[in-house]
Write a protein that holds these residues in place. Sequence first.
Motif, PDB file in Angstrom:
ATOM      1  N   VAL A 290     -29.895  18.119  62.588  1.00  0.00           N
ATOM      2  CA  VAL A 290     -29.969  19.512  63.013  1.00  0.00           C
ATOM      3  C   VAL A 290     -29.938  19.568  64.533  1.00  0.00           C
ATOM      4  O   VAL A 290     -30.753  18.921  65.200  1.00  0.00           O
ATOM      5  CB  VAL A 290     -31.249  20.185  62.474  1.00  0.00           C
ATOM      6  CG1 VAL A 290     -31.243  21.675  62.795  1.00  0.00           C
ATOM      7  CG2 VAL A 290     -31.392  19.951  60.965  1.00  0.00           C
ATOM      8  N   SER A 291     -28.994  20.348  65.071  1.00  0.00           N
ATOM      9  CA  SER A 291     -28.815  20.488  66.520  1.00  0.00           C
ATOM     10  C   SER A 291     -29.278  21.863  66.973  1.00  0.00           C
ATOM     11  O   SER A 291     -29.305  22.814  66.196  1.00  0.00           O
ATOM     12  CB  SER A 291     -27.333  20.324  66.883  1.00  0.00           C
ATOM     13  OG  SER A 291     -26.839  19.096  66.419  1.00  0.00           O
ATOM     14  N   GLY A 292     -29.605  21.956  68.259  1.00  0.00           N
ATOM     15  CA  GLY A 292     -30.023  23.220  68.855  1.00  0.00           C
ATOM     16  C   GLY A 292     -31.411  23.082  69.455  1.00  0.00           C
ATOM     17  O   GLY A 292     -31.852  21.976  69.773  1.00  0.00           O
ATOM     18  N   ARG A 293     -32.115  24.222  69.594  1.00  0.00           N
ATOM     19  CA  ARG A 293     -33.498  24.179  70.066  1.00  0.00           C
ATOM     20  C   ARG A 293     -34.378  23.989  68.838  1.00  0.00           C
ATOM     21  O   ARG A 293     -34.814  24.950  68.207  1.00  0.00           O
ATOM     22  CB  ARG A 293     -33.868  25.463  70.814  1.00  0.00           C
ATOM     23  CG  ARG A 293     -35.231  25.344  71.493  1.00  0.00           C
ATOM     24  CD  ARG A 293     -35.589  26.556  72.307  1.00  0.00           C
ATOM     25  NE  ARG A 293     -35.868  27.669  71.407  1.00  0.00           N
ATOM     26  CZ  ARG A 293     -35.414  28.902  71.561  1.00  0.00           C
ATOM     27  NH1 ARG A 293     -34.632  29.203  72.568  1.00  0.00           N
ATOM     28  NH2 ARG A 293     -35.744  29.843  70.704  1.00  0.00           N
ATOM     29  N   VAL A 294     -34.604  22.718  68.490  1.00  0.00           N
ATOM     30  CA  VAL A 294     -35.308  22.389  67.246  1.00  0.00           C
ATOM     31  C   VAL A 294     -36.503  21.466  67.479  1.00  0.00           C
ATOM     32  O   VAL A 294     -37.172  21.087  66.519  1.00  0.00           O
ATOM     33  CB  VAL A 294     -34.349  21.777  66.198  1.00  0.00           C
ATOM     34  CG1 VAL A 294     -33.354  22.823  65.725  1.00  0.00           C
ATOM     35  CG2 VAL A 294     -33.614  20.566  66.742  1.00  0.00           C
ATOM     36  N   GLN A 295     -36.768  21.136  68.725  1.00  0.00           N
ATOM     37  CA  GLN A 295     -37.962  20.348  69.034  1.00  0.00           C
ATOM     38  C   GLN A 295     -38.920  21.214  69.838  1.00  0.00           C
ATOM     39  O   GLN A 295     -38.505  22.035  70.654  1.00  0.00           O
ATOM     40  CB  GLN A 295     -37.597  19.077  69.806  1.00  0.00           C
ATOM     41  CG  GLN A 295     -36.842  18.081  68.952  1.00  0.00           C
ATOM     42  CD  GLN A 295     -36.692  16.717  69.615  1.00  0.00           C
ATOM     43  OE1 GLN A 295     -37.344  16.393  70.590  1.00  0.00           O
ATOM     44  NE2 GLN A 295     -35.816  15.895  69.056  1.00  0.00           N
ATOM     45  N   GLY A 296     -40.210  21.058  69.553  1.00  0.00           N
ATOM     46  CA  GLY A 296     -41.219  21.833  70.254  1.00  0.00           C
ATOM     47  C   GLY A 296     -41.411  23.235  69.700  1.00  0.00           C
ATOM     48  O   GLY A 296     -42.042  24.070  70.348  1.00  0.00           O
TER      49      GLY A 296
ATOM     50  N   PRO B 127     -34.453  11.049  69.766  1.00  0.00           N
ATOM     51  CA  PRO B 127     -34.533  11.018  71.236  1.00  0.00           C
ATOM     52  C   PRO B 127     -33.511  11.939  71.916  1.00  0.00           C
ATOM     53  O   PRO B 127     -33.721  12.364  73.041  1.00  0.00           O
ATOM     54  CB  PRO B 127     -34.258   9.559  71.595  1.00  0.00           C
ATOM     55  CG  PRO B 127     -34.504   8.782  70.345  1.00  0.00           C
ATOM     56  CD  PRO B 127     -34.244   9.714  69.201  1.00  0.00           C
ATOM     57  N   ASP B 128     -32.412  12.270  71.222  1.00  0.00           N
ATOM     58  CA  ASP B 128     -31.363  13.108  71.822  1.00  0.00           C
ATOM     59  C   ASP B 128     -31.649  14.607  71.690  1.00  0.00           C
ATOM     60  O   ASP B 128     -30.806  15.440  72.014  1.00  0.00           O
ATOM     61  CB  ASP B 128     -30.001  12.769  71.221  1.00  0.00           C
ATOM     62  CG  ASP B 128     -29.905  13.025  69.727  1.00  0.00           C
ATOM     63  OD1 ASP B 128     -30.841  13.612  69.137  1.00  0.00           O
ATOM     64  OD2 ASP B 128     -28.878  12.641  69.130  1.00  0.00           O
ATOM     65  N   GLY B 129     -32.842  14.985  71.197  1.00  0.00           N
ATOM     66  CA  GLY B 129     -33.213  16.391  71.101  1.00  0.00           C
ATOM     67  C   GLY B 129     -32.918  17.031  69.764  1.00  0.00           C
ATOM     68  O   GLY B 129     -33.271  18.184  69.533  1.00  0.00           O
TER      69      GLY B 129
ATOM     70  N   ALA C 128     -37.023  28.573  66.535  1.00  0.00           N
ATOM     71  CA  ALA C 128     -35.922  27.601  66.559  1.00  0.00           C
ATOM     72  C   ALA C 128     -34.598  28.344  66.768  1.00  0.00           C
ATOM     73  O   ALA C 128     -34.462  29.512  66.400  1.00  0.00           O
ATOM     74  CB  ALA C 128     -35.868  26.817  65.259  1.00  0.00           C
ATOM     75  N   HIS C 129     -33.652  27.670  67.362  1.00  0.00           N
ATOM     76  CA  HIS C 129     -32.288  28.184  67.485  1.00  0.00           C
ATOM     77  C   HIS C 129     -31.363  27.055  67.068  1.00  0.00           C
ATOM     78  O   HIS C 129     -31.115  26.119  67.834  1.00  0.00           O
ATOM     79  CB  HIS C 129     -31.975  28.638  68.906  1.00  0.00           C
ATOM     80  CG  HIS C 129     -30.579  29.120  69.058  1.00  0.00           C
ATOM     81  ND1 HIS C 129     -30.139  30.326  68.569  1.00  0.00           N
ATOM     82  CD2 HIS C 129     -29.501  28.531  69.619  1.00  0.00           C
ATOM     83  CE1 HIS C 129     -28.854  30.464  68.824  1.00  0.00           C
ATOM     84  NE2 HIS C 129     -28.445  29.383  69.465  1.00  0.00           N
ATOM     85  N   VAL C 130     -30.894  27.102  65.832  1.00  0.00           N
ATOM     86  CA  VAL C 130     -30.057  26.040  65.270  1.00  0.00           C
ATOM     87  C   VAL C 130     -28.601  26.311  65.619  1.00  0.00           C
ATOM     88  O   VAL C 130     -28.080  27.399  65.346  1.00  0.00           O
ATOM     89  CB  VAL C 130     -30.240  25.949  63.740  1.00  0.00           C
ATOM     90  CG1 VAL C 130     -29.316  24.901  63.145  1.00  0.00           C
ATOM     91  CG2 VAL C 130     -31.695  25.642  63.407  1.00  0.00           C
TER      92      VAL C 130
END
Length: 89
Positions: free
Chosen positions: A8-14, A38-40, A67-69
């Motif tokens: 899953v890519s995007g703003r998905v960590q934190g 590690p790549d976010g 989240a923003h996927v």
Amino acid sequence: MERWRLIVSGRVQGVGYRQACCLRAQSLGLGGWVRNRPDGRVELEAEGCSQNLEQLRLWCESGPPGAHVSGVSECVIPPGGHDWFEVRR
């Protein structure tokens, strides 16, 4: 029984993505794990019936609030015999 790996890519960590994903997978009766990369991105492997895996994939496309996927890639991998779902570090 199938097993899928999703990235899953995007703003998905934190944003609580892993914990929310774990709860969703558990509610669907799936086994496997989810972890931050590690790549976010977030990576998960889930195992169960194809209908429930599809429901999890659809959930992953939006994730929890905050989240923003931007994308979800998937591939089918050999079953591993997981009968629980956990968050990995």
